[in-house]
Design a protein around this motif. Structure first.
Motif, PDB file in Angstrom:
ATOM      1  N   SER B 196       0.839  -1.214   0.000  1.00  0.00           N
ATOM      2  CA  SER B 196       0.000   0.000   0.000  1.00  0.00           C
ATOM      3  C   SER B 196       0.866   1.253   0.000  1.00  0.00           C
ATOM      4  O   SER B 196       0.513   2.265  -0.596  1.00  0.00           O
ATOM      5  CB  SER B 196      -0.961  -0.012   1.197  1.00  0.00           C
ATOM      6  OG  SER B 196      -0.271  -0.097   2.422  1.00  0.00           O
ATOM      7  N   CYS B 197       2.022   1.169   0.646  1.00  0.00           N
ATOM      8  CA  CYS B 197       2.923   2.312   0.684  1.00  0.00           C
ATOM      9  C   CYS B 197       3.415   2.656  -0.729  1.00  0.00           C
ATOM     10  O   CYS B 197       3.431   3.814  -1.142  1.00  0.00           O
ATOM     11  CB  CYS B 197       4.101   1.996   1.609  1.00  0.00           C
ATOM     12  SG  CYS B 197       5.244   3.365   1.794  1.00  0.00           S
ATOM     13  N   TRP B 198       3.769   1.617  -1.462  1.00  0.00           N
ATOM     14  CA  TRP B 198       4.183   1.826  -2.852  1.00  0.00           C
ATOM     15  C   TRP B 198       3.026   2.411  -3.669  1.00  0.00           C
ATOM     16  O   TRP B 198       3.214   3.328  -4.472  1.00  0.00           O
ATOM     17  CB  TRP B 198       4.641   0.481  -3.456  1.00  0.00           C
ATOM     18  CG  TRP B 198       4.746   0.512  -4.949  1.00  0.00           C
ATOM     19  CD1 TRP B 198       5.676   1.174  -5.701  1.00  0.00           C
ATOM     20  CD2 TRP B 198       3.865  -0.119  -5.876  1.00  0.00           C
ATOM     21  NE1 TRP B 198       5.440   0.986  -7.036  1.00  0.00           N
ATOM     22  CE2 TRP B 198       4.333   0.191  -7.172  1.00  0.00           C
ATOM     23  CE3 TRP B 198       2.738  -0.925  -5.737  1.00  0.00           C
ATOM     24  CZ2 TRP B 198       3.691  -0.264  -8.333  1.00  0.00           C
ATOM     25  CZ3 TRP B 198       2.109  -1.379  -6.881  1.00  0.00           C
ATOM     26  CH2 TRP B 198       2.570  -1.056  -8.161  1.00  0.00           C
ATOM     27  N   LEU B 199       1.823   1.915  -3.445  1.00  0.00           N
ATOM     28  CA  LEU B 199       0.653   2.433  -4.169  1.00  0.00           C
ATOM     29  C   LEU B 199       0.461   3.929  -3.915  1.00  0.00           C
ATOM     30  O   LEU B 199       0.108   4.693  -4.823  1.00  0.00           O
ATOM     31  CB  LEU B 199      -0.613   1.701  -3.719  1.00  0.00           C
ATOM     32  CG  LEU B 199      -1.049   0.487  -4.517  1.00  0.00           C
ATOM     33  CD1 LEU B 199      -2.239  -0.169  -3.826  1.00  0.00           C
ATOM     34  CD2 LEU B 199      -1.442   0.905  -5.943  1.00  0.00           C
ATOM     35  N   ILE B 200       0.691   4.337  -2.680  1.00  0.00           N
ATOM     36  CA  ILE B 200       0.530   5.758  -2.322  1.00  0.00           C
ATOM     37  C   ILE B 200       1.506   6.614  -3.120  1.00  0.00           C
ATOM     38  O   ILE B 200       1.132   7.633  -3.719  1.00  0.00           O
ATOM     39  CB  ILE B 200       0.741   5.946  -0.797  1.00  0.00           C
ATOM     40  CG1 ILE B 200      -0.390   5.259  -0.014  1.00  0.00           C
ATOM     41  CG2 ILE B 200       0.822   7.435  -0.443  1.00  0.00           C
ATOM     42  CD1 ILE B 200      -0.145   5.171   1.490  1.00  0.00           C
ATOM     43  N   LEU B 201       2.772   6.159  -3.160  1.00  0.00           N
ATOM     44  CA  LEU B 201       3.796   6.921  -3.875  1.00  0.00           C
ATOM     45  C   LEU B 201       3.597   6.854  -5.379  1.00  0.00           C
ATOM     46  O   LEU B 201       3.781   7.845  -6.095  1.00  0.00           O
ATOM     47  CB  LEU B 201       5.184   6.399  -3.491  1.00  0.00           C
ATOM     48  CG  LEU B 201       5.558   6.628  -2.019  1.00  0.00           C
ATOM     49  CD1 LEU B 201       6.843   5.892  -1.661  1.00  0.00           C
ATOM     50  CD2 LEU B 201       5.706   8.129  -1.737  1.00  0.00           C
ATOM     51  N   LYS B 202       3.190   5.691  -5.850  1.00  0.00           N
ATOM     52  CA  LYS B 202       2.976   5.543  -7.293  1.00  0.00           C
ATOM     53  C   LYS B 202       1.843   6.436  -7.758  1.00  0.00           C
ATOM     54  O   LYS B 202       1.920   7.060  -8.814  1.00  0.00           O
ATOM     55  CB  LYS B 202       2.661   4.074  -7.613  1.00  0.00           C
ATOM     56  CG  LYS B 202       2.358   3.841  -9.089  1.00  0.00           C
ATOM     57  CD  LYS B 202       2.450   2.388  -9.464  1.00  0.00           C
ATOM     58  CE  LYS B 202       1.892   2.132 -10.875  1.00  0.00           C
ATOM     59  NZ  LYS B 202       2.103   3.236 -11.826  1.00  0.00           N
ATOM     60  N   THR B 203       0.801   6.505  -6.980  1.00  0.00           N
ATOM     61  CA  THR B 203      -0.326   7.355  -7.377  1.00  0.00           C
ATOM     62  C   THR B 203       0.094   8.821  -7.393  1.00  0.00           C
ATOM     63  O   THR B 203      -0.311   9.586  -8.283  1.00  0.00           O
ATOM     64  CB  THR B 203      -1.507   7.156  -6.403  1.00  0.00           C
ATOM     65  OG1 THR B 203      -1.736   5.771  -6.229  1.00  0.00           O
ATOM     66  CG2 THR B 203      -2.762   7.807  -6.945  1.00  0.00           C
ATOM     67  N   LEU B 204       0.934   9.223  -6.462  1.00  0.00           N
ATOM     68  CA  LEU B 204       1.430  10.607  -6.450  1.00  0.00           C
ATOM     69  C   LEU B 204       2.257  10.866  -7.706  1.00  0.00           C
ATOM     70  O   LEU B 204       2.063  11.873  -8.403  1.00  0.00           O
ATOM     71  CB  LEU B 204       2.264  10.851  -5.183  1.00  0.00           C
ATOM     72  CG  LEU B 204       2.915  12.237  -5.072  1.00  0.00           C
ATOM     73  CD1 LEU B 204       1.869  13.360  -5.156  1.00  0.00           C
ATOM     74  CD2 LEU B 204       3.706  12.355  -3.768  1.00  0.00           C
ATOM     75  N   SER B 205       3.151   9.933  -7.988  1.00  0.00           N
ATOM     76  CA  SER B 205       4.014  10.080  -9.159  1.00  0.00           C
ATOM     77  C   SER B 205       3.186  10.119 -10.442  1.00  0.00           C
ATOM     78  O   SER B 205       3.387  10.978 -11.308  1.00  0.00           O
ATOM     79  CB  SER B 205       5.007   8.918  -9.170  1.00  0.00           C
ATOM     80  OG  SER B 205       5.707   8.886 -10.381  1.00  0.00           O
ATOM     81  N   ASP B 206       2.225   9.215 -10.549  1.00  0.00           N
ATOM     82  CA  ASP B 206       1.372   9.169 -11.742  1.00  0.00           C
ATOM     83  C   ASP B 206       0.549  10.452 -11.877  1.00  0.00           C
ATOM     84  O   ASP B 206       0.364  10.981 -12.983  1.00  0.00           O
ATOM     85  CB  ASP B 206       0.410   7.973 -11.678  1.00  0.00           C
ATOM     86  CG  ASP B 206       1.147   6.657 -11.898  1.00  0.00           C
ATOM     87  OD1 ASP B 206       2.364   6.697 -12.196  1.00  0.00           O
ATOM     88  OD2 ASP B 206       0.511   5.593 -11.744  1.00  0.00           O
ATOM     89  N   THR B 207       0.045  10.948 -10.752  1.00  0.00           N
ATOM     90  CA  THR B 207      -0.766  12.164 -10.780  1.00  0.00           C
ATOM     91  C   THR B 207       0.053  13.334 -11.324  1.00  0.00           C
ATOM     92  O   THR B 207      -0.428  14.123 -12.142  1.00  0.00           O
ATOM     93  CB  THR B 207      -1.256  12.513  -9.357  1.00  0.00           C
ATOM     94  OG1 THR B 207      -1.958  11.403  -8.832  1.00  0.00           O
ATOM     95  CG2 THR B 207      -2.180  13.736  -9.384  1.00  0.00           C
ATOM     96  N   MET B 208       1.293  13.440 -10.894  1.00  0.00           N
ATOM     97  CA  MET B 208       2.132  14.555 -11.320  1.00  0.00           C
ATOM     98  C   MET B 208       2.673  14.341 -12.721  1.00  0.00           C
ATOM     99  O   MET B 208       2.932  15.295 -13.440  1.00  0.00           O
ATOM    100  CB  MET B 208       3.314  14.718 -10.343  1.00  0.00           C
ATOM    101  CG  MET B 208       2.896  15.127  -8.951  1.00  0.00           C
ATOM    102  SD  MET B 208       1.765  16.552  -8.932  1.00  0.00           S
ATOM    103  CE  MET B 208       2.842  17.816  -9.592  1.00  0.00           C
ATOM    104  N   GLY B 209       2.817  13.073 -13.113  1.00  0.00           N
ATOM    105  CA  GLY B 209       3.413  12.769 -14.419  1.00  0.00           C
ATOM    106  C   GLY B 209       2.452  12.958 -15.568  1.00  0.00           C
ATOM    107  O   GLY B 209       2.840  12.899 -16.729  1.00  0.00           O
ATOM    108  N   GLN B 210       1.197  13.180 -15.267  1.00  0.00           N
ATOM    109  CA  GLN B 210       0.221  13.297 -16.376  1.00  0.00           C
ATOM    110  C   GLN B 210      -0.209  14.730 -16.625  1.00  0.00           C
ATOM    111  O   GLN B 210      -0.145  15.577 -15.758  1.00  0.00           O
ATOM    112  CB  GLN B 210      -0.996  12.430 -16.060  1.00  0.00           C
ATOM    113  CG  GLN B 210      -0.699  10.959 -16.348  1.00  0.00           C
ATOM    114  CD  GLN B 210      -1.652  10.029 -15.635  1.00  0.00           C
ATOM    115  OE1 GLN B 210      -2.531  10.472 -14.926  1.00  0.00           O
ATOM    116  NE2 GLN B 210      -1.435   8.738 -15.791  1.00  0.00           N
TER     117      GLN B 210
END
Ligand SMILES: Nc1ncnc2c1ncn2[C@@H]1O[C@H](COP(=O)(O)OP(=O)(O)O)[C@@H](O)[C@H]1O
Ligand SMILES: Nc1ncnc2c1ncn2[C@@H]1O[C@H](COP(=O)(O)OP(=O)(O)O)[C@@H](O)[C@H]1O
Ligand SMILES: [Mg+2]
Ligand SMILES: [Mg+2]
Ligand SMILES: [Mg+2]
Ligand SMILES: [Mg+2]
Lengths: 333, 210, 333, 210
Positions: B196-210
């Motif tokens: 879940s920790c990775w999911l939190i960071l991945k979602t942040l990264s994806d949100t900013m990357g788009q």
């Protein structure tokens, strides 16, 4: 998933409503805070005793709220520690000015949430003491790990310290007794089947028709090891031996023997286990001064059992025998 | 391009969606070495978060993150509730008053979150917990700042480090949390909290990357 | 078959030994006659109250032996009526000169065996009265058939007439009260799963993952009909409606509401059902004056529940509230 | 060739064996419309009977059958215990003092057994019970005597009638015993008690036929 429920997410709330509907003489249910409080709480000058933990272990803890046992219980979601808000609300609801004891089972979630709640209560000027039960000999004890789980001893402890608090003992003495009971009790459990968390909808683990799990906790989790199915005599031996040796029980000592069902095992089988346990203890010349047999700290519909032995002293016997009136345990009144 | 209030809100909403989608996956991971509730817990908590978001949408990022933290503490329960709750509370304190976060702010935020989790849970890296995903992510963030990466690169490196840390939990034997009760049987399973920790960071990264 | 047992044929005997080992303050177990007798029986001048039936329904009946309830229980093999020898031995063991009441559940086997026992006891000069409970509304009532089964009302009846006998009432009055309780109570049960008789080793019937049985008894048998799985609200409605209409319950009346688990259903689900039942009764303005929730008359590890409603009068309430001290029900002492 | 004491003892021993072999079959029949114990009950009862046989081996047939009856009453339980117990008790009374049974004795014995079961259980033919096997068998015995059959023929006809009666229980809806609780769902299943009744007669016929 075959359960007598409506929606999985409503199970805890609706069970609380059922308790409210049928046990209004004993308890009041605060549905907003999701807590069960003794009907006559707070009792001025009496130490409040509360506990809590995930739901799915019924009757623990809600069934133990009432005269001579708990002043309040905080049920979390199924197998999930309750949140500090509940514990704080319960602490406030039972505070009669003499402080409140938190009975916490040793699970990271329970410990952390109760810790936060105790901080919040203390910030509001309520004196809080905590005891963390950790009686499960299936788990290696170590200061570097999460340590042993709190299991069966919790039930016995709630009765004994509840009786002592009812008798008017001050917080320090009640907390000291709680620690003593925890130190003198050990447990171990086993499962014949898994159980199904309603929100998940399928069994937590799969077990072959000829397999069982030894060293389980109370959250439907797998145990320390998976072994071939064995007889009641062998299983009782597997559970009782580590308890007796860890507790260092000697000939001539007296115990409270607690044979607990995990929820899906019929009472007749628990008495078969009780019989094996009585034979083992008799063989070691350890006397059963008090006993308890039944489903008291459960894992939903899991089949299996746990054994708890508590080395008794006179004070413990006095408060064990003291009157109690809760939905699940009642005597002397 | 810093993280704005709007980005923060979008992240949290997408995170709630991602956790809802991964509810059964996280729960299944927890069933193997825990008690089969991690996905249910996180989903319940972030559903509550999305209900709180409208009321704080016009506040600063610190206030939003603090609201996330208190909401998680009040609704998740279990081990992950106080841990993620504390993480978001501390992250909120580290970003108090901010309307946008640059690279240094993000590092400060991640530092605070990790320290919060460690202070509450007493876990060190290698104990098979969420710390095993977050600690390398924080380290990667520090290195990215030194390497003068931009924010998106920083988040991507964070995310990659978290993913690697998450996968490395598989061979570990747990010594903290519920999985520790299994002893050597905890080996061979990925930690749900690290996931879940990775999911939190991945979602942040994806949100900013788009 | 996954059970906490040694050999299937030894389950009943070993469970009795377990009861003997742990409850020697309450009961003595006569292993040869396979009966459980109140420790202080016979009580001179007190009407003796005995019951019996197949094992596998624990705590019924053995868990109800003690002050204020049964004087003896005769457990048969699993789901098999005991034999007249046991009933005769129990009758003699509890006869204090004031006669003995036989509480018999309406199953051909139980009725025939108790009939033979009563004849034998009477031949030995012991006055015997019998009551046959037949409260199961799932079964059509007819004088040409075996008639309705005796189920949940049996538990309530044993408590109430046990309290009355303890208070010193004569046999005729106790028997009359037993009949009254039976007349005023109705039950219905359902199963989510089958159960496994140890000596058989496999489930009595197979049930699909989305099916349930409505109108079951307590012997692991299939019910009146197999239907699709439904919510707790719908199930409670299916059970409560026939009971209420058969009993002709009217607004303003008061009942004892008994939500019973079949053995494998966790307590939290029973409270969900209790909540639905309370809502239904409230909607009809029928008040729950007393209640009982838990596993009291079971079918081994079967998952499911039964509901019993008993129309109360003041006498019934008095004897329900009277002190009782048995392994499974205890209050007031 | 009458039934001797020795035949009686051989019959009872073979019957115990047959019931032991058919334990699961009878239990399975009972599982469908009863409570899954009929085979277990009969096996337990006749095991006890075989233990009692040596002590009565030198007595008359009536005494032997009475011992079977009391043993069944004391060990079988359920519905079948008092019913078969009464049947053997009455059969023993009908054959009191006899050292051998001829055709007329057998008919008298069967008459007594059937009357005993009917008196205890109050079942009439057609209610899907053991009576549905025994009643036609008794009738066949009477007819065989009229037709001047020898004992073996008599027993064979009895047995055939019992088998037919047993099979005819399949379409019946039960109105007595546990199967009656199932109402129309009892239709389509063979009655376990009728089956054990046929087994009892068949074993007697086989014992004499060899
Ligand atoms: N002491 C700890 N420090 C850090 N993380 C922990 C600790 N204990 C448990 N965790 C994390 O919490 C996760 C489990 O969360 P969850 O299933 O929601 O709670 P619970 O274990 O109470 O059921 C684990 O996978 C682990 O990553
Ligand atoms: N009233 C009755 N008269 C004759 N036979 C009966 C009666 N009731 C039941 N039976 C027979 O008993 C059989 C069941 O025996 P068993 O399973 O041993 O007892 P129980 O029904 O008590 O479990 C049925 O199959 C039926 O043939
Ligand atoms: Mg949990
Ligand atoms: Mg978990
Ligand atoms: Mg039976
Ligand atoms: Mg049967």
């Amino acid at each position: 998933m075959k359960k007598l429920i409506n929606k999985p997410e409503d199970v805890v709330k609706e069970a609380l409503e059922g308790i409210a509907a049928l046990h209004s003489d004993l308890v009041r249910v605060d549905l907003e805070n999701q807590i069960i409080v003794r009907a006559d709480a707070p009792l001025q000058g009496k130490v409040g005793v509360i506990s809590g933990g995930g739901s799915g272990h019924e009757p623990m803890h809600g069934g133990f709220v009432g005269h001579g046992m708990l002043d309040a219980a905080c049920p979390g979601a199924i197998f999930t520690s309750p949140v500090p808000d509940q514990m704080l609300a319960a602490t406030k609801a039972v505070n009669g000015g003499a402080g409140v004891l938190h009975i916490v089972k040793n699970y990271t979630g329970d410990v952390l949430n109760f810790e936060m709640a105790a901080e919040l209560a203390q910030a509001e000027g309520i004196e809080v003491a905590s005891v963390v039960t950790n009686d499960d000999v299936a788990v290696q004890d170590s200061t570097y790990t999460a340590g042993r789980r709190g299991v069966g001893v919790t039930v016995l402890l709630e009765k004994i310290v509840g009786g002592m608090a009812e008798a008017g003992a001050p917080l320090a003495a009640v907390a000291e007794m709680a620690q003593r009971v925890n130190n003198q009790g050990r447990s171990m459990g086993m499962a014949l089947t898994s159980c199904t968390v309603p929100a998940k909808g399928s069994p937590t683990f799969e077990l072959g028709a000829d397999e069982m799990e030894i060293g389980i906790g109370i959250h439907g989790e797998p145990g320390r090891r998976r072994v071939k199915l064995a007889s009641a005599a062998e299983i009782t031996e597997m559970l009782a031996t580590p308890i007796i040796s860890d507790l260092g029980l000697k000939a001539g000592e007296r115990v409270l023997a607690f044979v607990n069902g995990m929820g899906g095992t019929p009472l007749i089988e628990l008495y078969v286990v009780a019989n094996e346990l009585a034979k083992i203890l008799k063989g070691k010349n350890i006397s059963i001064a008090r006993s308890l047999v039944g489903n008291y700290i459960t894992s939903l519909e899991m089949a299996g059992c746990s054994i708890t032995l508590l080395r008794l002293d006179d004070d413990m016997i006095r408060y064990w025998d003291a009157p109690v009136h809760t939905a699940a345990l009642r005597w002397g009144m | 391009m810093p993280i704005t209030i709007d980005d923060t809100l979008r992240w949290l909403q997408r995170l709630a969606d991602a956790l809802h989608e991964n509810r059964d996956y996280l729960t299944q991971l927890d069933a193997a070495i825990g008690d089969a509730d991690h996905g249910i817990n996180m989903d319940r908590g972030f559903k509550a978060v999305t209900e709180k978001l409208p009321a704080v949408a016009s506040m600063d990022i610190g206030s939003i993150l603090k609201t996330v933290g208190t909401t998680l503490v009040s609704t998740v329960g279990g081990a992950s509730g106080p841990l993620y709750g504390t993480a978001f509370l501390r992250a909120g304190m580290a970003t108090a008053g901010k309307h946008e976060l640059d690279e240094a702010d993000v590092v400060a935020m991640l530092d605070a979150a990790l320290e919060g989790i460690k202070a509450r849970g007493k876990a060190q890296p290698g104990e098979k917990t969420m710390v095993d995903a977050l600690a390398p992510a924080v380290e990667a963030a520090h290195e990215a700042v030194q390497a003068k990466c931009d924010l998106i690169q920083l988040l991507q490196r964070c995310c990659a480090a978290a993913e690697e840390g998450m996968k490395k939990t598989i061979p570990l034997q747990a010594t903290k949390g519920r999985a520790s009760y299994l002893g050597e049987r905890s080996v061979g399973h990925q930690d749900p909290g690290a996931t879940s920790c990775w999911l939190i960071l991945k979602t942040l990264s994806d949100t900013m990357g788009q």
